[in-house]
Scaffold this motif. Structure first.
Motif, PDB file in Angstrom:
ATOM      1  N   ALA A   1      23.059 -14.592  33.151  1.00 48.26           N
ATOM      2  CA  ALA A   1      22.335 -14.075  31.986  1.00 48.26           C
ATOM      3  C   ALA A   1      23.068 -12.889  31.360  1.00 48.26           C
ATOM      4  CB  ALA A   1      20.917 -13.671  32.394  1.00 48.26           C
ATOM      5  N   LEU A   2      23.617 -12.002  32.177  1.00 53.31           N
ATOM      6  CA  LEU A   2      24.356 -10.856  31.648  1.00 53.31           C
ATOM      7  C   LEU A   2      25.641 -11.306  30.959  1.00 53.31           C
ATOM      8  CD1 LEU A   2      23.945  -8.212  34.495  1.00 53.31           C
ATOM      9  CD2 LEU A   2      22.821  -8.245  32.273  1.00 53.31           C
ATOM     10  N   THR A   3      26.282 -12.336  31.480  1.00 52.71           N
ATOM     11  CA  THR A   3      27.501 -12.848  30.831  1.00 52.71           C
ATOM     12  C   THR A   3      27.193 -13.368  29.436  1.00 52.71           C
ATOM     13  OG1 THR A   3      28.444 -13.437  32.983  1.00 52.71           O
ATOM     14  CG2 THR A   3      29.370 -14.507  31.036  1.00 52.71           C
ATOM     15  N   ARG A   4      26.110 -14.119  29.292  1.00 49.35           N
ATOM     16  CA  ARG A   4      25.737 -14.621  27.962  1.00 49.35           C
ATOM     17  C   ARG A   4      25.360 -13.481  27.030  1.00 49.35           C
ATOM     18  NH1 ARG A   4      21.005 -18.325  28.702  1.00 49.35           N
ATOM     19  NH2 ARG A   4      20.668 -17.158  30.614  1.00 49.35           N
ATOM     20  N   LEU A   5      24.665 -12.468  27.568  1.00 49.80           N
ATOM     21  CA  LEU A   5      24.295 -11.311  26.749  1.00 49.80           C
ATOM     22  C   LEU A   5      25.527 -10.559  26.263  1.00 49.80           C
ATOM     23  CD1 LEU A   5      22.282  -9.200  25.646  1.00 49.80           C
ATOM     24  CD2 LEU A   5      22.261  -8.163  27.922  1.00 49.80           C
ATOM     25  N   LEU A   6      26.496 -10.348  27.130  1.00 45.10           N
ATOM     26  CA  LEU A   6      27.697  -9.609  26.742  1.00 45.10           C
ATOM     27  C   LEU A   6      28.530 -10.393  25.739  1.00 45.10           C
ATOM     28  CD1 LEU A   6      28.689  -8.205  30.245  1.00 45.10           C
ATOM     29  CD2 LEU A   6      27.746  -6.916  28.342  1.00 45.10           C
ATOM     30  N   HIS A   7      28.638 -11.700  25.919  1.00 40.48           N
ATOM     31  CA  HIS A   7      29.398 -12.511  24.954  1.00 40.48           C
ATOM     32  C   HIS A   7      28.727 -12.493  23.578  1.00 40.48           C
ATOM     33  CE1 HIS A   7      31.525 -15.074  28.275  1.00 40.48           C
ATOM     34  NE2 HIS A   7      31.966 -13.836  28.198  1.00 40.48           N
TER      35      HIS A   7
ATOM     36  N   ARG B   1      19.656  -3.908  41.055  1.00 39.04           N
ATOM     37  CA  ARG B   1      20.796  -4.810  40.931  1.00 39.04           C
ATOM     38  C   ARG B   1      21.240  -4.936  39.486  1.00 39.04           C
ATOM     39  NH1 ARG B   1      20.606 -10.207  44.323  1.00 39.04           N
ATOM     40  NH2 ARG B   1      20.720  -8.559  45.889  1.00 39.04           N
ATOM     41  N   LEU B   2      20.272  -4.894  38.560  1.00 35.64           N
ATOM     42  CA  LEU B   2      20.621  -5.017  37.147  1.00 35.64           C
ATOM     43  C   LEU B   2      21.467  -3.839  36.693  1.00 35.64           C
ATOM     44  CD1 LEU B   2      20.337  -6.258  34.329  1.00 35.64           C
ATOM     45  CD2 LEU B   2      18.163  -5.062  34.110  1.00 35.64           C
ATOM     46  N   LYS B   3      21.109  -2.623  37.112  1.00 34.84           N
ATOM     47  CA  LYS B   3      21.885  -1.447  36.712  1.00 34.84           C
ATOM     48  C   LYS B   3      23.335  -1.563  37.163  1.00 34.84           C
ATOM     49  CE  LYS B   3      17.946   1.737  36.911  1.00 34.84           C
ATOM     50  NZ  LYS B   3      17.371   2.900  37.613  1.00 34.84           N
ATOM     51  N   ALA B   4      23.524  -1.935  38.431  1.00 31.62           N
ATOM     52  CA  ALA B   4      24.884  -2.028  38.955  1.00 31.62           C
ATOM     53  C   ALA B   4      25.670  -3.144  38.274  1.00 31.62           C
ATOM     54  CB  ALA B   4      24.840  -2.250  40.463  1.00 31.62           C
ATOM     55  N   ARG B   5      25.024  -4.280  38.049  1.00 36.14           N
ATOM     56  CA  ARG B   5      25.719  -5.422  37.464  1.00 36.14           C
ATOM     57  C   ARG B   5      26.107  -5.176  36.013  1.00 36.14           C
ATOM     58  NH1 ARG B   5      28.265  -8.797  40.774  1.00 36.14           N
ATOM     59  NH2 ARG B   5      26.948  -9.588  42.442  1.00 36.14           N
ATOM     60  N   ILE B   6      25.167  -4.696  35.215  1.00 36.33           N
ATOM     61  CA  ILE B   6      25.434  -4.596  33.781  1.00 36.33           C
ATOM     62  C   ILE B   6      26.470  -3.516  33.486  1.00 36.33           C
ATOM     63  CG2 ILE B   6      23.584  -2.945  33.268  1.00 36.33           C
ATOM     64  CD1 ILE B   6      23.090  -4.537  30.686  1.00 36.33           C
ATOM     65  N   VAL B   7      26.484  -2.436  34.267  1.00 41.01           N
ATOM     66  CA  VAL B   7      27.478  -1.386  34.034  1.00 41.01           C
ATOM     67  C   VAL B   7      28.873  -1.887  34.362  1.00 41.01           C
ATOM     68  CG1 VAL B   7      28.259   0.875  34.814  1.00 41.01           C
ATOM     69  CG2 VAL B   7      25.854   0.516  34.322  1.00 41.01           C
ATOM     70  N   SER B   8      29.024  -2.569  35.500  1.00 41.64           N
ATOM     71  CA  SER B   8      30.351  -3.050  35.894  1.00 41.64           C
ATOM     72  C   SER B   8      30.839  -4.179  34.985  1.00 41.64           C
ATOM     73  CB  SER B   8      30.313  -3.527  37.348  1.00 41.64           C
ATOM     74  OG  SER B   8      29.385  -4.581  37.510  1.00 41.64           O
ATOM     75  N   MET B   9      29.946  -5.089  34.595  1.00 44.24           N
ATOM     76  CA  MET B   9      30.362  -6.211  33.756  1.00 44.24           C
ATOM     77  C   MET B   9      30.630  -5.760  32.328  1.00 44.24           C
ATOM     78  SD  MET B   9      27.779  -9.167  35.208  1.00 44.24           S
ATOM     79  CE  MET B   9      28.458 -10.435  34.141  1.00 44.24           C
ATOM     80  N   ALA B  10      29.863  -4.806  31.814  1.00 47.55           N
ATOM     81  CA  ALA B  10      30.090  -4.321  30.450  1.00 47.55           C
ATOM     82  C   ALA B  10      31.400  -3.557  30.341  1.00 47.55           C
ATOM     83  CB  ALA B  10      28.924  -3.439  30.010  1.00 47.55           C
ATOM     84  N   ALA B  11      31.802  -2.887  31.414  1.00 49.65           N
ATOM     85  CA  ALA B  11      33.060  -2.146  31.371  1.00 49.65           C
ATOM     86  C   ALA B  11      34.246  -3.080  31.158  1.00 49.65           C
ATOM     87  CB  ALA B  11      33.241  -1.349  32.661  1.00 49.65           C
ATOM     88  N   GLU B  12      34.165  -4.309  31.659  1.00 54.74           N
ATOM     89  CA  GLU B  12      35.255  -5.266  31.463  1.00 54.74           C
ATOM     90  C   GLU B  12      35.351  -5.738  30.020  1.00 54.74           C
ATOM     91  OE1 GLU B  12      37.335  -5.753  33.867  1.00 54.74           O
ATOM     92  OE2 GLU B  12      36.110  -4.408  35.085  1.00 54.74           O
ATOM     93  N   HIS B  13      34.263  -5.680  29.278  1.00 52.71           N
ATOM     94  CA  HIS B  13      34.260  -6.077  27.869  1.00 52.71           C
ATOM     95  C   HIS B  13      34.362  -4.882  26.926  1.00 52.71           C
ATOM     96  CE1 HIS B  13      32.520  -9.590  29.901  1.00 52.71           C
ATOM     97  NE2 HIS B  13      32.889 -10.305  28.862  1.00 52.71           N
ATOM     98  N   ASN B  14      34.585  -3.687  27.492  1.00 57.15           N
ATOM     99  CA  ASN B  14      34.680  -2.459  26.685  1.00 57.15           C
ATOM    100  C   ASN B  14      33.410  -2.225  25.871  1.00 57.15           C
ATOM    101  OD1 ASN B  14      35.973  -0.106  25.867  1.00 57.15           O
ATOM    102  ND2 ASN B  14      36.941  -1.087  24.116  1.00 57.15           N
TER     103      ASN B  14
END
Length: 547
Positions: A357-363, A406-419
């Protein structure tokens, strides 16, 4: 006499979340020979026993532990393994003890919150109705009696927890308390005694080593070369099992990190510290190698830079993310989006659902052109107790199902990869005010709005620094823009904002003077007949013949 208006609590300002401080990669150890697996089991069992002994010594010391005691523990372990392995074991023990202390403090706070709520409800008359913000009294004498007994139980637990906190005592289980309890109820856990024993032993093994900068490939105990060769420094009692020089055992398997492999290879070639951990998955009968290292502290993106291209407001719910795109002035753009996930099943399934879900949100955020996501800084630690919500079991299950940590840790780390920057906002009143100010105005024939969609708009506006209300109060001394701009959607420099208008008479005179042009109405309807639009045309009749 009317009740006094309840004061709203102070709302904390939004802030940009700090990026991830470390990186972890995992790859499978394939094509291991039977001897390789036997060596890994023996090393894991030996070092696991040492870790258990060291943890027991640390827990017995409590507050009496100091640096000298730490050095003494390390010396005792070095004779049975090596100095580097002893250092890794004692550090893991120290981290585990610190985690147990933090969990104990959180348990104390939870008990205190439950006791306060029970005392409040027990002090009210039986049957008294509660309000929207505070529960009332209990429904019957029987319920009041049972809750009074529960209050005594919680008070006793609180006394025990406070005494443990004061003396430094912790209750730790190597391998996990949940797995330990499954031993007494194997049927409910759907395990046989042999399967449980395999999991229990595998979880208590210790096959980990901390990195060391300046050493060859960044780790002397578990060494991985840039081409993927894995070798282990054997403990002193197992040195006879080594198949290479200098007491090392080289595995037949080679690792290839598909994700971030170039970054890992650059670190190993530069001899920078990389920590490794070998883990055995009992259900799959597979061995895995995890590589991790810390990142230097990176300055977060300034809020003005993060919000320059607008914001995506996200409302977190038990089964989906509700998102809405806002421009930099706080105006909703386009239609709301939803990203669903299913949090039923195993922990691995839930984690995969969150990542998907976070991947789709970031894209989708990258497609909209926004550089930041506004999300609530949720923490339901004090909201999950049944003492506060009483019989609302479904509501307690709802808020417990939202994966805030878990959401806090996941979204911060995954968003950093997409700047993409993550802006955390105070969750106070976002759902109520969003539903009040934004749900109905945004409904159209082609767009439906829910309470969650409106909350995402409120979250995005708060992350941008705007108030949630669509319109501020008009100026005090007159109904023009003399006291400042009346809307919060557009800045003063924008041409499309509401601006001071010329009198209608001047516009009408200019319209009559321009040939071939059509008069346009002002931004608000006139309240006089003289200025109303006329659908007819002017014509001068001839004078009557009086002769």
């Amino acid at each position: 006499m009317a009740d006094e208006k309840k004061q709203l609590r102070t709302i904390d300002p939004p802030f940009v979340a700090v990026g991830p401080m470390g990186v972890a990669l995992r790859d499978r150890l394939k094509h291991l020979t039977p001897k390789d697996e036997q060596v890994l089991r023996l090393v894991g069992e030996h070092q696991g026993r040492l870790a258990s002994v060291d943890l027991k010594a640390r827990c017995e010391a409590g507050h009496q532990h100091d640096n000298d005691a730490w050095a003494s523990r390390k010396r005792d372990l070095s004779g049975q393994s090596s100095s580097r392995i002893a250092g890794a074991i004692t550090k893991a023990t120290h981290d585990q003890y610190g985690l147990a202390r933090r969990c104990l403090l959180a348990h104390v706070h939870s008990l205190e919150a439950g006791i306060r709520m029970l005392r409040h409800r027990l002090s009210l008359p039986i049957g008294e109705k509660g309000s929207k913000r505070a529960p009332g009294g209990y429904r019957s004498k029987g319920e009041w009696f049972h809750k009074s007994r529960r209050l005594a139980t919680l008070e006793h637990r609180l006394d025990v927890a406070r005494e443990d906190w004061k003396t430094g005592r912790v209750r730790v289980v190597r391998g996990g308390r949940r797995l330990l309890r499954n031993r007494h109820n194997l049927q409910a856990a759907q395990l046989t005694e042999r399967e449980w024993r395999q999991r229990w032993e595998a979880e208590r093994w210790f096959l980990a080593a901390d990195g060391e900068s300046g050493k060859r490939f960044g780790n002397e105990t578990i060494r991985v070369t840039p081409d993927g060769e894995v070798s282990i420094k054997m403990p002193a009692p197992l040195a006879h099992l080594a198949n290479s020089k200098h007491g090392r055992y080289v595995l037949a398997s080679k690792v290839v990190f598909a994700h971030r492999g170039d970054e890992w290879r650059d670190r190993t070639e530069a001899n920078r510290a990389v920590a490794y951990r070998i883990h055995y998955h009992v259900e799959r009968s597979r061995w895995y190698l995890t590589a991790s290292w810390t990142r230097p502290v990176v300055q977060t993106m300034p809020p003005a830079t993060a919000c320059a291209q607008g914001m995506v407001g996200v409302d977190t719910n038990a089964d989906h993310f509700a998102a809405y795109r806002l421009d930099r002035h706080g105006n909703p753009v386009g239609v709301p989006r939803r990203f669903h996930y299913d949090l039923s099943g195993t922990a691995d399934h839930r984690d995969a659902q969150i990542r998907h879900a976070l991947t789709r949100l970031l894209h989708w955020t990258k497609q909209t052109g926004a550089q930041a996501i506004g999300i609530e800084n949720l923490d339901f630690a004090a909201e999950k107790t049944r003492e506060k919500h009483g019989r609302k079991k479904r509501y307690r299950q709802l808020i417990s199902g939202i994966p805030t940590g878990r959401l806090k840790a996941r979204i911060v780390s995954m968003a950093a990869e997409h700047n993409i920057a993550i802006v955390a906002v105070d969750p106070a009143y976002t759902s109520v005010w969003g539903d009040q100010h934004w749900r109905k105005p945004l409904i159209s024939k082609t767009r439906s709005m829910t309470r969650h969609d409106a909350a995402s708009v409120a979250i995005g506006r708060r992350a941008l620094g705007h108030p949630i209300r669509r319109r501020t109060a008009p100026p005090q001394h007159h109904q023009s823009d003399g006291a400042g701009h009346r809307t919060v959607q557009a800045d003063r420099g924008e041409r499309g904002r509401e601006e001071t208008r010329r009198p209608v008479t001047e516009r009408a005179h200019d319209a009559r003077c321009r040939t071939g042009t059509t008069r346009t109405r002002g931004t608000s309807t006139s309240k006089t007949v003289r200025d109303a639009r006329s659908s007819g045309t002017w014509a001068q009749d001839s004078l009557p013949d009086t002769v």
